[in-house]
Design an enzyme around this catalytic site. Structure first.
Site, PDB file in Angstrom:
ATOM      1  N   LYS A  11       3.887  -0.360  11.527  1.00 16.65           N
ATOM      2  CA  LYS A  11       3.390  -1.739  11.551  1.00 16.65           C
ATOM      3  C   LYS A  11       4.139  -2.589  10.540  1.00 16.65           C
ATOM      4  O   LYS A  11       4.703  -2.082   9.561  1.00 16.65           O
ATOM      5  CB  LYS A  11       1.888  -1.797  11.259  1.00 16.65           C
ATOM      6  CG  LYS A  11       1.436  -1.232   9.891  1.00 16.65           C
ATOM      7  CD  LYS A  11       1.494  -2.184   8.716  1.00 16.65           C
ATOM      8  CE  LYS A  11       1.046  -1.517   7.418  1.00 16.65           C
ATOM      9  NZ  LYS A  11       1.456  -2.215   6.205  1.00 16.65           N
ATOM     10  N   PRO A  32       9.615   5.120   7.831  1.00 17.41           N
ATOM     11  CA  PRO A  32       9.955   5.390   6.429  1.00 17.41           C
ATOM     12  C   PRO A  32       8.735   5.807   5.601  1.00 17.41           C
ATOM     13  O   PRO A  32       7.629   5.296   5.821  1.00 17.41           O
ATOM     14  CB  PRO A  32      10.528   4.069   5.910  1.00 17.41           C
ATOM     15  CG  PRO A  32      10.286   3.056   6.957  1.00 17.41           C
ATOM     16  CD  PRO A  32       9.989   3.756   8.243  1.00 17.41           C
ATOM     17  N   VAL A  33       8.942   6.722   4.670  1.00 20.35           N
ATOM     18  CA  VAL A  33       7.852   7.244   3.826  1.00 20.35           C
ATOM     19  C   VAL A  33       7.648   6.299   2.637  1.00 20.35           C
ATOM     20  O   VAL A  33       8.632   5.816   2.054  1.00 20.35           O
ATOM     21  CB  VAL A  33       8.207   8.665   3.332  1.00 20.35           C
ATOM     22  CG1 VAL A  33       7.151   9.184   2.363  1.00 20.35           C
ATOM     23  CG2 VAL A  33       8.339   9.613   4.522  1.00 20.35           C
ATOM     24  N   MET A  85       4.990   0.568   5.806  1.00 18.48           N
ATOM     25  CA  MET A  85       4.960   0.438   7.266  1.00 18.48           C
ATOM     26  C   MET A  85       3.910   1.361   7.887  1.00 18.48           C
ATOM     27  O   MET A  85       3.932   1.614   9.091  1.00 18.48           O
ATOM     28  CB  MET A  85       6.340   0.712   7.859  1.00 18.48           C
ATOM     29  CG  MET A  85       7.369  -0.322   7.412  1.00 18.48           C
ATOM     30  SD  MET A  85       8.896  -0.194   8.327  1.00 18.48           S
ATOM     31  CE  MET A  85       8.420  -0.914   9.910  1.00 18.48           C
ATOM     32  N   ALA A  86       2.997   1.857   7.062  1.00 15.24           N
ATOM     33  CA  ALA A  86       1.856   2.671   7.525  1.00 15.24           C
ATOM     34  C   ALA A  86       2.281   3.995   8.158  1.00 15.24           C
ATOM     35  O   ALA A  86       1.643   4.469   9.095  1.00 15.24           O
ATOM     36  CB  ALA A  86       0.960   1.876   8.487  1.00 15.24           C
ATOM     37  N   GLY A  87       3.340   4.607   7.637  1.00 17.35           N
ATOM     38  CA  GLY A  87       3.787   5.896   8.168  1.00 17.35           C
ATOM     39  C   GLY A  87       2.750   6.987   7.967  1.00 17.35           C
ATOM     40  O   GLY A  87       2.452   7.753   8.889  1.00 17.35           O
ATOM     41  N   GLY A  88       2.159   7.069   6.784  1.00 19.41           N
ATOM     42  CA  GLY A  88       1.125   8.072   6.528  1.00 19.41           C
ATOM     43  C   GLY A  88      -0.103   7.808   7.379  1.00 19.41           C
ATOM     44  O   GLY A  88      -0.705   8.736   7.936  1.00 19.41           O
ATOM     45  N   SER A  89      -0.474   6.534   7.526  1.00 21.20           N
ATOM     46  CA  SER A  89      -1.622   6.167   8.358  1.00 21.20           C
ATOM     47  C   SER A  89      -1.359   6.535   9.816  1.00 21.20           C
ATOM     48  O   SER A  89      -2.265   6.996  10.524  1.00 21.20           O
ATOM     49  CB  SER A  89      -1.878   4.661   8.255  1.00 21.20           C
ATOM     50  OG  SER A  89      -2.184   4.314   6.929  1.00 21.20           O
ATOM     51  N   ALA A  90      -0.124   6.334  10.274  1.00 20.24           N
ATOM     52  CA  ALA A  90       0.238   6.689  11.651  1.00 20.24           C
ATOM     53  C   ALA A  90       0.010   8.179  11.884  1.00 20.24           C
ATOM     54  O   ALA A  90      -0.542   8.587  12.914  1.00 20.24           O
ATOM     55  CB  ALA A  90       1.701   6.326  11.920  1.00 20.24           C
ATOM     56  N   ASP A 105      -5.518   1.318   6.604  1.00 21.27           N
ATOM     57  CA  ASP A 105      -4.588   0.964   7.675  1.00 21.27           C
ATOM     58  C   ASP A 105      -4.669   1.916   8.873  1.00 21.27           C
ATOM     59  O   ASP A 105      -4.001   1.689   9.880  1.00 21.27           O
ATOM     60  CB  ASP A 105      -3.134   1.013   7.158  1.00 21.27           C
ATOM     61  CG  ASP A 105      -2.803  -0.144   6.231  1.00 21.27           C
ATOM     62  OD1 ASP A 105      -3.628  -1.077   6.102  1.00 21.27           O
ATOM     63  OD2 ASP A 105      -1.705  -0.113   5.636  1.00 21.27           O
TER      64      ASP A 105
HETATM   65  O1  C5P Z   1      -7.225   2.638   1.993  1.00 24.95           O
HETATM   66  P1  C5P Z   1      -5.998   3.283   1.438  1.00 24.95           P
HETATM   67  O2  C5P Z   1      -6.247   4.718   1.012  1.00 24.95           O
HETATM   68  O3  C5P Z   1      -4.803   3.155   2.295  1.00 24.95           O
HETATM   69  O4  C5P Z   1      -5.668   2.487   0.112  1.00 24.95           O
HETATM   70  C1  C5P Z   1      -4.730   2.957  -0.810  1.00 24.95           C
HETATM   71  C2  C5P Z   1      -4.894   2.187  -2.104  1.00 24.95           C
HETATM   72  O5  C5P Z   1      -4.477   0.837  -1.915  1.00 24.95           O
HETATM   73  C3  C5P Z   1      -6.319   2.090  -2.619  1.00 24.95           C
HETATM   74  O6  C5P Z   1      -6.625   3.183  -3.433  1.00 24.95           O
HETATM   75  C4  C5P Z   1      -6.284   0.798  -3.412  1.00 24.95           C
HETATM   76  O7  C5P Z   1      -5.679   1.017  -4.671  1.00 24.95           O
HETATM   77  C5  C5P Z   1      -5.325  -0.052  -2.611  1.00 24.95           C
HETATM   78  N1  C5P Z   1      -6.005  -0.941  -1.646  1.00 24.95           N
HETATM   79  C6  C5P Z   1      -6.717  -2.025  -2.118  1.00 24.95           C
HETATM   80  N2  C5P Z   1      -7.347  -2.851  -1.227  1.00 24.95           N
HETATM   81  C7  C5P Z   1      -7.264  -2.638   0.110  1.00 24.95           C
HETATM   82  C8  C5P Z   1      -6.522  -1.548   0.606  1.00 24.95           C
HETATM   83  C9  C5P Z   1      -5.905  -0.704  -0.305  1.00 24.95           C
HETATM   84  O8  C5P Z   1      -6.805  -2.243  -3.321  1.00 24.95           O
HETATM   85  N3  C5P Z   1      -7.873  -3.461   0.927  1.00 24.95           N
END
Ligand code: C5P
Length: 297
Positions: free
Chosen positions: A10, A95-96, A100-105, A137
């Site tokens: 993304k 890309p890691v 671009m949300a690679g881990g989320s994908a 994500d």
């Molecule tokens: O939700 P996710 O695990 O992808 O988020 C990773 C980190 O990004 C969170 O621990 C937080 O530090 C930050 N984050 C945030 N606000 C969001 C999404 C992510 O502060 N809405």
């Protein structure tokens, strides 16, 4: 028996960020666009949970239970009271640590793949709930297309897109940690009033019309100053793409991948070629969006 799922990357065409909440997260107005760069996640029955990965960045991917794909399998198995005995293989093209949300994908892909492999019968709503537990994500990686994410980004509203947008992505030679970029955002915001983020009406209209010029005028990323503060060389990459004719240039999500919107496919190739020879990035890819969400192949 094996199941393979393809999942898109993304780009955030708007990333509006509010003040830090008591839980540490930030309220977002996050306009996601899925683009045609994909990871493929394949699951096969195994003695015990195991993750393997191939691809140019494979050595940077954790293969233990911190990997979002492993966490997705464990979460679904836990809900069904079964053992997550599965081999998850990730063929990585996104890309890691790139924004671009690679881990989320990979999390969304493993979830959909395990649901099919195990005949677990989770509904779309249940899959989305598990995705939201895994990360902000991850729900978008499942649905793809274009969507507005509110809350911490996990509450999605699908958006209309009236055409194809042509993008160029420049990969940096190191990653950026998403929490580190949000912390830097907080540091830069100290002493300032941070408004509640809202989706830009001009941006939503540009997406609906499929108009790249209007979209270029409306894109924004509130995390960009923080990403540039931690990684100032990205400014050179953005300038190189703008100089090569991109309609606009911005950091993708928390970065450090930079994204360049082109007027058409031909212009995207020109911008990509100029970036490849600019010496300001590690590699360059062209991809169009919107792309479909996670799909069982
Ligand atoms: O939700 P996710 O695990 O992808 O988020 C990773 C980190 O990004 C969170 O621990 C937080 O530090 C930050 N984050 C945030 N606000 C969001 C999404 C992510 O502060 N809405």
């Amino acid at each position: 028996m094996r199941v393979t799922v393809r999942v898109p990357a993304k780009v955030n065409v708007q990333l509006g960020v509010g003040a830090a909440r008591p839980d540490g997260f930030h309220d977002l107005a996050n306009v996601f666009l899925a683009v045609g760069l994909y990871d493929e996640v394949t699951v096969t029955p195994a003695e015990e949970l195991r993750v393997t990965c191939e691809g140019a960045d494979a050595d940077q991917v954790p293969l233990d239970r911190t990997n979002l794909a492993a966490r997705a399998a464990i979460a679904l198995a836990g809900r069904r009271g079964i053992d997550p005995a599965v081999h998850i293989h990730i063929s990585k093209d996104i890309p890691v640590a790139g924004g671009m949300a690679g881990g989320s994908a990979d999390g969304a892909g493993a979830l959909l793949a395990c649901n099919a492999l195990w005949g677990a019968g989770a509904s779309r709503a249940e899959l989305l709930a598990v995705c939201a537990e895994l990360g902000s994500d991850v729900p978008f990686s499942l649905v793809g297309g274009a969507a507005l994410g509110t809350g911490r980004g996990e509450r999605l509203t699908a958006l209309d897109v009236g055409g194809t947008f042509h993008w160029v992505f420049a990969m940096a030679d190191r990653g950026l940690s998403t929490p580190a970029v949000f912390h830097e955002f907080d540091r830069l915001a100290e002493g300032r009033d941070i408004l509640e983020p809202v989706a830009s009406p001009d941006l939503l209209e540009a997406l609906a019309k499929g108009d790249p010029h209007a979209l270029a005028a409306a894109v924004s990323n509130d995390l960009q100053p923080a990403a540039l503060s931690l990684f100032p060389e990205l400014g050179d990459t953005l300038a190189a793409g703008r100089g090569a004719g991109a309609l606009t240039a911005l950091v993708s999500g928390s970065g450090p991948t930079t994204a360049f919107l082109a007027r058409d496919a031909e212009s995207a190739e020109k911008v990509a070629q100029a970036l490849r020879t600019s010496g300001t990035c590690r590699s360059v890819r062209v991809a169009a969006g919107p792309a479909a969400g996670a799909l069982v192949l």
